[in-house]
Design a protein around this motif. Structure first.
Motif, mmCIF file in Angstrom:
data_model
loop_
_atom_site.group_PDB
_atom_site.id
_atom_site.type_symbol
_atom_site.label_atom_id
_atom_site.label_comp_id
_atom_site.label_asym_id
_atom_site.label_seq_id
_atom_site.Cartn_x
_atom_site.Cartn_y
_atom_site.Cartn_z
ATOM 1 N N GLN A 1 -6.643 4.241 -2.788
ATOM 2 C CA GLN A 1 -6.160 2.953 -3.278
ATOM 3 C C GLN A 1 -4.750 2.660 -2.749
ATOM 4 O O GLN A 1 -4.060 3.556 -2.254
ATOM 5 C CB GLN A 1 -6.200 2.932 -4.801
ATOM 6 C CG GLN A 1 -7.611 3.067 -5.360
ATOM 7 C CD GLN A 1 -8.577 2.052 -4.774
ATOM 8 O OE1 GLN A 1 -8.320 0.850 -4.786
ATOM 9 N NE2 GLN A 1 -9.697 2.531 -4.241
ATOM 10 N N PRO A 2 -4.304 1.394 -2.835
ATOM 11 C CA PRO A 2 -2.979 1.008 -2.319
ATOM 12 C C PRO A 2 -1.838 1.854 -2.892
ATOM 13 O O PRO A 2 -1.837 2.218 -4.064
ATOM 14 C CB PRO A 2 -2.850 -0.453 -2.760
ATOM 15 C CG PRO A 2 -4.255 -0.950 -2.825
ATOM 16 C CD PRO A 2 -5.040 0.228 -3.354
ATOM 17 N N ASN B 209 -5.442 -2.946 -12.190
ATOM 18 C CA ASN B 209 -4.827 -3.487 -10.971
ATOM 19 C C ASN B 209 -5.915 -4.174 -10.143
ATOM 20 O O ASN B 209 -6.840 -3.526 -9.654
ATOM 21 C CB ASN B 209 -4.166 -2.355 -10.176
ATOM 22 C CG ASN B 209 -3.393 -2.869 -8.980
ATOM 23 O OD1 ASN B 209 -3.728 -3.896 -8.390
ATOM 24 N ND2 ASN B 209 -2.363 -2.139 -8.600
ATOM 25 N N ALA B 210 -5.807 -5.482 -9.986
ATOM 26 C CA ALA B 210 -6.824 -6.271 -9.288
ATOM 27 C C ALA B 210 -6.961 -5.896 -7.818
ATOM 28 O O ALA B 210 -7.981 -6.182 -7.195
ATOM 29 C CB ALA B 210 -6.500 -7.759 -9.424
ATOM 30 N N ARG B 211 -5.930 -5.266 -7.243
ATOM 31 C CA ARG B 211 -5.983 -4.877 -5.818
ATOM 32 C C ARG B 211 -6.774 -3.599 -5.606
ATOM 33 O O ARG B 211 -7.113 -3.259 -4.488
ATOM 34 C CB ARG B 211 -4.574 -4.716 -5.273
ATOM 35 C CG ARG B 211 -3.779 -6.020 -5.299
ATOM 36 C CD ARG B 211 -2.347 -5.783 -4.982
ATOM 37 N NE ARG B 211 -1.806 -4.871 -6.007
ATOM 38 C CZ ARG B 211 -0.547 -4.512 -6.084
ATOM 39 N NH1 ARG B 211 0.320 -4.948 -5.208
ATOM 40 N NH2 ARG B 211 -0.125 -3.699 -7.023
ATOM 41 N N TRP B 212 -7.042 -2.861 -6.672
ATOM 42 C CA TRP B 212 -7.774 -1.601 -6.560
ATOM 43 C C TRP B 212 -9.277 -1.857 -6.576
ATOM 44 O O TRP B 212 -9.767 -2.650 -7.368
ATOM 45 C CB TRP B 212 -7.384 -0.654 -7.687
ATOM 46 C CG TRP B 212 -6.056 0.017 -7.507
ATOM 47 C CD1 TRP B 212 -4.963 -0.492 -6.876
ATOM 48 C CD2 TRP B 212 -5.686 1.310 -7.967
ATOM 49 N NE1 TRP B 212 -3.934 0.401 -6.918
ATOM 50 C CE2 TRP B 212 -4.359 1.523 -7.586
ATOM 51 C CE3 TRP B 212 -6.346 2.305 -8.676
ATOM 52 C CZ2 TRP B 212 -3.668 2.695 -7.876
ATOM 53 C CZ3 TRP B 212 -5.678 3.469 -8.969
ATOM 54 C CH2 TRP B 212 -4.352 3.673 -8.564
ATOM 55 N N THR B 213 -9.993 -1.144 -5.728
ATOM 56 C CA THR B 213 -11.454 -1.270 -5.669
ATOM 57 C C THR B 213 -12.145 -0.128 -6.415
ATOM 58 O O THR B 213 -13.369 -0.064 -6.441
ATOM 59 C CB THR B 213 -11.928 -1.288 -4.206
ATOM 60 O OG1 THR B 213 -11.497 -0.090 -3.564
ATOM 61 C CG2 THR B 213 -11.380 -2.499 -3.470
ATOM 62 N N SER C 83 -0.185 0.439 2.222
ATOM 63 C CA SER C 83 -0.432 -0.972 1.929
ATOM 64 C C SER C 83 -0.293 -1.217 0.435
ATOM 65 O O SER C 83 -0.763 -0.436 -0.390
ATOM 66 C CB SER C 83 -1.841 -1.368 2.372
ATOM 67 O OG SER C 83 -2.155 -2.660 1.899
ATOM 68 N N ALA C 84 0.331 -2.333 0.086
ATOM 69 C CA ALA C 84 0.450 -2.718 -1.320
ATOM 70 C C ALA C 84 -0.802 -3.450 -1.803
ATOM 71 O O ALA C 84 -0.987 -3.619 -3.005
ATOM 72 C CB ALA C 84 1.671 -3.618 -1.501
ATOM 73 N N ASP C 85 -1.653 -3.881 -0.869
ATOM 74 C CA ASP C 85 -2.779 -4.745 -1.222
ATOM 75 C C ASP C 85 -4.172 -4.229 -0.901
ATOM 76 O O ASP C 85 -5.129 -4.658 -1.527
ATOM 77 C CB ASP C 85 -2.630 -6.097 -0.509
ATOM 78 C CG ASP C 85 -1.328 -6.778 -0.859
ATOM 79 O OD1 ASP C 85 -0.996 -6.830 -2.051
ATOM 80 O OD2 ASP C 85 -0.643 -7.234 0.075
ATOM 81 N N SER C 86 -4.302 -3.362 0.096
ATOM 82 C CA SER C 86 -5.634 -3.017 0.598
ATOM 83 C C SER C 86 -5.946 -1.538 0.461
ATOM 84 O O SER C 86 -5.080 -0.688 0.677
ATOM 85 C CB SER C 86 -5.730 -3.387 2.081
ATOM 86 O OG SER C 86 -5.472 -4.750 2.257
#
Length: 143
Positions: free
Chosen positions: A71-72, A31-35, A129-132
């Motif tokens: 994570q989101p 998932n590209a939104r996960w850090t 948040s779905a993105d951050s």
């Protein structure tokens, strides 16, 4: 009075628990939104959960000092606390809190929340948040 001592990040215990333990779905590989690859990355300053070090049980009445990265669309499902003062500081993102006293709020970057667990309270904390990602510091103080 003792001088303040810097605790290097490399000396902190890092916990990345199974998402099911806290009511979450499986991690989202790729998932590209996960850090981070895991839903939660916690850094413990003191003995907590699966980490135990008698030399780091607490600091006076400060029992927990955790730095959490969530994570989101993940979080901590409903769980109990008692006999503890809990302070939460939101470093990045937004934390949605609900508890058994009827409090429901979303805290944003820079917000501080104080919760008295008293004889017992249930609460949940989520990153909606779905993105951050969400990063917060949580301290537990024994009354």
């Amino acid at each position: 009075m003792a001088a303040a001592k810097k605790v290097p990040a490399s000396s902190l215990f890092v916990s990345e628990p199974n998402p099911r333990w806290f009511g979450n779905r499986e991690n989202e590989a790729g998932n590209a939104r996960w850090t981070n690859a895991n839903w939660l990355k916690s850094r413990f300053h003191f003995s907590f959960a699966e980490y135990s070090d008698r030399r780091r049980d607490s600091f006076g009445c400060l029992r927990v000092l955790n730095d959490d990265l969530v994570q989101p669309m993940r979080g901590f499902g409903k769980h109990p606390h008692r006999n503890m003062e809990i302070v939460t500081y939101v470093v990045e993102g937004a934390l949605t809190h609900k508890d058994s006293t009827g409090t429901e709020e979303t805290l944003h970057r820079g917000a501080i929340q104080f919760m008295t667990a008293g004889t017992g309270v249930y609460h949940s904390e989520h990153n909606m948040s779905a993105d951050s990602p969400l990063r917060f510091i949580q301290m537990w103080i024994e009354p």
